[in-house]
Design a protein around this motif. Structure first.
Motif, PDB file in Angstrom:
ATOM      1  N   UNK A   1       0.656  -1.168  -0.098  1.00 50.52           N
ATOM      2  CA  UNK A   1       0.096   0.047   0.002  1.00 50.52           C
ATOM      3  C   UNK A   1       0.922   1.258   0.157  1.00 50.52           C
ATOM      4  N   UNK A   2       1.957   1.199  -0.841  1.00 48.33           N
ATOM      5  CA  UNK A   2       2.758   2.490  -0.946  1.00 48.33           C
ATOM      6  C   UNK A   2       2.671   3.118  -2.313  1.00 48.33           C
ATOM      7  N   UNK A   3       2.808   4.315  -2.358  1.00 54.23           N
ATOM      8  CA  UNK A   3       2.721   5.076  -3.726  1.00 54.23           C
ATOM      9  C   UNK A   3       4.025   5.546  -4.096  1.00 54.23           C
ATOM     10  N   UNK A   4       4.409   4.990  -5.781  1.00 60.32           N
ATOM     11  CA  UNK A   4       5.571   5.516  -6.104  1.00 60.32           C
ATOM     12  C   UNK A   4       5.532   6.511  -7.165  1.00 60.32           C
ATOM     13  N   UNK A   5       6.597   7.541  -7.242  1.00 57.06           N
ATOM     14  CA  UNK A   5       6.253   8.462  -8.411  1.00 57.06           C
ATOM     15  C   UNK A   5       7.520   9.096  -8.917  1.00 57.06           C
ATOM     16  N   UNK A   6       7.837   9.129 -10.260  1.00 56.69           N
ATOM     17  CA  UNK A   6       8.852   9.707 -10.840  1.00 56.69           C
ATOM     18  C   UNK A   6      10.271   9.455 -10.261  1.00 56.69           C
ATOM     19  N   UNK A   7      10.453   7.898 -10.345  1.00 57.16           N
ATOM     20  CA  UNK A   7      11.668   7.393  -9.647  1.00 57.16           C
ATOM     21  C   UNK A   7      12.712   7.276 -10.986  1.00 57.16           C
ATOM     22  N   UNK A   8      14.109   7.387 -10.309  1.00 58.52           N
ATOM     23  CA  UNK A   8      15.030   6.992 -11.193  1.00 58.52           C
ATOM     24  C   UNK A   8      15.498   8.112 -12.270  1.00 58.52           C
ATOM     25  N   UNK A   9      16.884   8.060 -12.547  1.00 56.13           N
ATOM     26  CA  UNK A   9      17.501   8.745 -13.588  1.00 56.13           C
ATOM     27  C   UNK A   9      17.561   7.651 -14.822  1.00 56.13           C
ATOM     28  N   UNK A  10      17.491   8.426 -15.781  1.00 58.72           N
ATOM     29  CA  UNK A  10      17.614   7.715 -17.203  1.00 58.72           C
ATOM     30  C   UNK A  10      18.691   6.721 -17.336  1.00 58.72           C
ATOM     31  N   UNK A  11      19.841   7.307 -16.806  1.00 56.90           N
ATOM     32  CA  UNK A  11      21.089   6.255 -16.984  1.00 56.90           C
ATOM     33  C   UNK A  11      21.013   5.028 -16.094  1.00 56.90           C
ATOM     34  N   UNK A  12      20.312   4.820 -15.256  1.00 55.72           N
ATOM     35  CA  UNK A  12      20.370   3.777 -14.374  1.00 55.72           C
ATOM     36  C   UNK A  12      19.013   2.878 -14.628  1.00 55.72           C
TER      37      UNK A  12
ATOM     38  N   UNK B   1       0.615  -1.875  -4.098  1.00 51.26           N
ATOM     39  CA  UNK B   1       1.097  -0.486  -4.381  1.00 51.26           C
ATOM     40  C   UNK B   1       0.909   0.175  -5.802  1.00 51.26           C
ATOM     41  N   UNK B   2       1.043   1.382  -5.993  1.00 50.16           N
ATOM     42  CA  UNK B   2       0.916   2.047  -7.083  1.00 50.16           C
ATOM     43  C   UNK B   2       2.087   2.880  -7.763  1.00 50.16           C
ATOM     44  N   UNK B   3       2.429   2.694  -9.024  1.00 50.01           N
ATOM     45  CA  UNK B   3       3.356   3.397  -9.559  1.00 50.01           C
ATOM     46  C   UNK B   3       2.951   4.247 -10.584  1.00 50.01           C
ATOM     47  N   UNK B   4       3.904   5.493 -10.721  1.00 52.68           N
ATOM     48  CA  UNK B   4       3.570   6.081 -11.941  1.00 52.68           C
ATOM     49  C   UNK B   4       4.952   6.939 -12.251  1.00 52.68           C
ATOM     50  N   UNK B   5       5.212   7.040 -13.731  1.00 47.63           N
ATOM     51  CA  UNK B   5       6.280   7.765 -14.193  1.00 47.63           C
ATOM     52  C   UNK B   5       7.603   7.461 -13.718  1.00 47.63           C
ATOM     53  N   UNK B   6       7.639   6.149 -13.327  1.00 42.08           N
ATOM     54  CA  UNK B   6       9.113   5.765 -12.779  1.00 42.08           C
ATOM     55  C   UNK B   6       9.761   4.880 -13.807  1.00 42.08           C
ATOM     56  N   UNK B   7      11.168   4.435 -13.565  1.00 43.57           N
ATOM     57  CA  UNK B   7      12.045   3.929 -14.838  1.00 43.57           C
ATOM     58  C   UNK B   7      11.472   2.514 -14.816  1.00 43.57           C
ATOM     59  N   UNK B   8      11.319   1.829 -13.294  1.00 42.83           N
ATOM     60  CA  UNK B   8      10.756   0.306 -13.523  1.00 42.83           C
ATOM     61  C   UNK B   8      10.221   0.346 -11.888  1.00 42.83           C
ATOM     62  N   UNK B   9       9.212  -0.639 -12.138  1.00 40.23           N
ATOM     63  CA  UNK B   9       8.416  -0.870 -10.872  1.00 40.23           C
ATOM     64  C   UNK B   9       9.175  -1.902  -9.753  1.00 40.23           C
ATOM     65  N   UNK B  10       9.484  -3.121 -10.365  1.00 43.53           N
ATOM     66  CA  UNK B  10      10.054  -3.988  -9.350  1.00 43.53           C
ATOM     67  C   UNK B  10      11.083  -4.996 -10.177  1.00 43.53           C
ATOM     68  N   UNK B  11      12.298  -5.092  -9.522  1.00 44.62           N
ATOM     69  CA  UNK B  11      13.251  -5.778 -10.250  1.00 44.62           C
ATOM     70  C   UNK B  11      13.709  -6.909  -9.071  1.00 44.62           C
ATOM     71  N   UNK B  12      13.472  -8.113  -9.217  1.00 42.79           N
ATOM     72  CA  UNK B  12      14.001  -9.151  -8.281  1.00 42.79           C
ATOM     73  C   UNK B  12      15.066  -9.824  -8.818  1.00 42.79           C
TER      74      UNK B  12
END
Length: 255
Positions: free
Chosen positions: A211-222, A244-255
């Motif tokens: 139940x988290x919110x993620x927005x505008x994550x990460x730089x283009x390089x990474x 969880x909710x993700x918007x405008x991010x580079x990636x949501x989940x990497x395992x």
């Protein structure tokens, strides 16, 4: 006793209850603190405990040194409160005030014991990366049994002098029973939540990210190198990522 409550902070006191299919008429139920005759007992009474971990506050540590005025550097005050919780007798909850709390990655703020770090809501308390600061991380988890909830972390991407990558939350070593819930992550220049690099025997186990919110994550390089994400977890065991909710991010989940 005079009680004070920070605006926007809701603290819930949970009492566990026990029920029975039949209650004999000869043995009526009594309120806590009463003896069998319904009189106040002088014998110490057992206080019911929270049946679900991190659902009620039993040992609060108020981060009174934090100004959270959007200008002052609150890094040292936050670390001092975390250290105080470590020596307060266990099962502590560090409660941060509402406002924008400026923190510096160079301060290496570390949670070194099992505790609950709580704000006054994800739209009430914000830890914001300091302008013109170096990279690294904003918060580091270095213990089992840590819970983070009800605040935001703003990585200040695009802010004055902010260029180097910094993760919002990082785990410094293998960890167990970590909960991250009801939070908001925005403007990170690295990952929002990340664990140690993969290695033999290095696991994170029984984590809950919910139940988290993620927005505008990460730089283009990474992002292009798949080296950052909202949730970047290496070698998970028993990981749950739900609601969880993700918007405008580079990636949501990497395992």
């Amino acid at each position: 006793m005079k009680a004070s409550v920070w605006p926007g902070l809701l603290a819930f006191l949970c009492l566990s209850t026990a029920t029975s299919a039949q209650i004999p008429s000869a043995a009526p139920a009594h309120r806590l603190g009463e003896d069998s005759a319904g009189r106040l007992s002088r014998v110490p009474q057992a206080v019911p405990t929270c049946s679900v971990r991190r659902t009620c506050i039993t040992n609060p540590v108020f981060a009174t040194g934090m100004k959270c005025d959007g200008v002052s550097d609150d890094s040292s005050a936050l670390q001092s409160s975390l250290n105080a919780a470590q020596t307060s007798g266990g099962n502590a909850t560090v409660i941060m005030p509402p406002g924008t709390c400026v923190v510096d990655p160079a301060a290496n703020i570390t949670i070194g014991s099992s505790l609950w770090l709580q704000g006054s809501g994800r739209n009430g308390t914000t830890l914001k990366r300091k302008d013109s600061s170096a990279g690294g991380f904003i918060l580091k988890i270095a213990a089992d049994g840590v819970t983070l909830s009800d605040f935001s972390i703003d990585g200040n991407k695009g802010g004055p002098g902010v260029a180097a990558g910094a993760d919002s939350i990082t785990a410094a070593a293998p960890s167990d029973q970590v909960t991250i819930q009801r939070m908001r992550f925005l403007n990170s220049t690295g990952s929002d939540i990340t664990s140690p690099a993969a290695a033999n025997g290095v696991y994170v186990s029984n984590w809950l990210i919910s139940n988290n919110e993620f927005e505008n994550q990460g730089l283009t390089a990474c992002g292009g190198a798949a080296a950052c994400a909202n949730v970047l977890i290496n070698q998970p065991l028993g990981l749950r990522v739900v609601g969880n909710r993700s918007d405008a991010s580079q990636h949501f989940a990497i395992f």
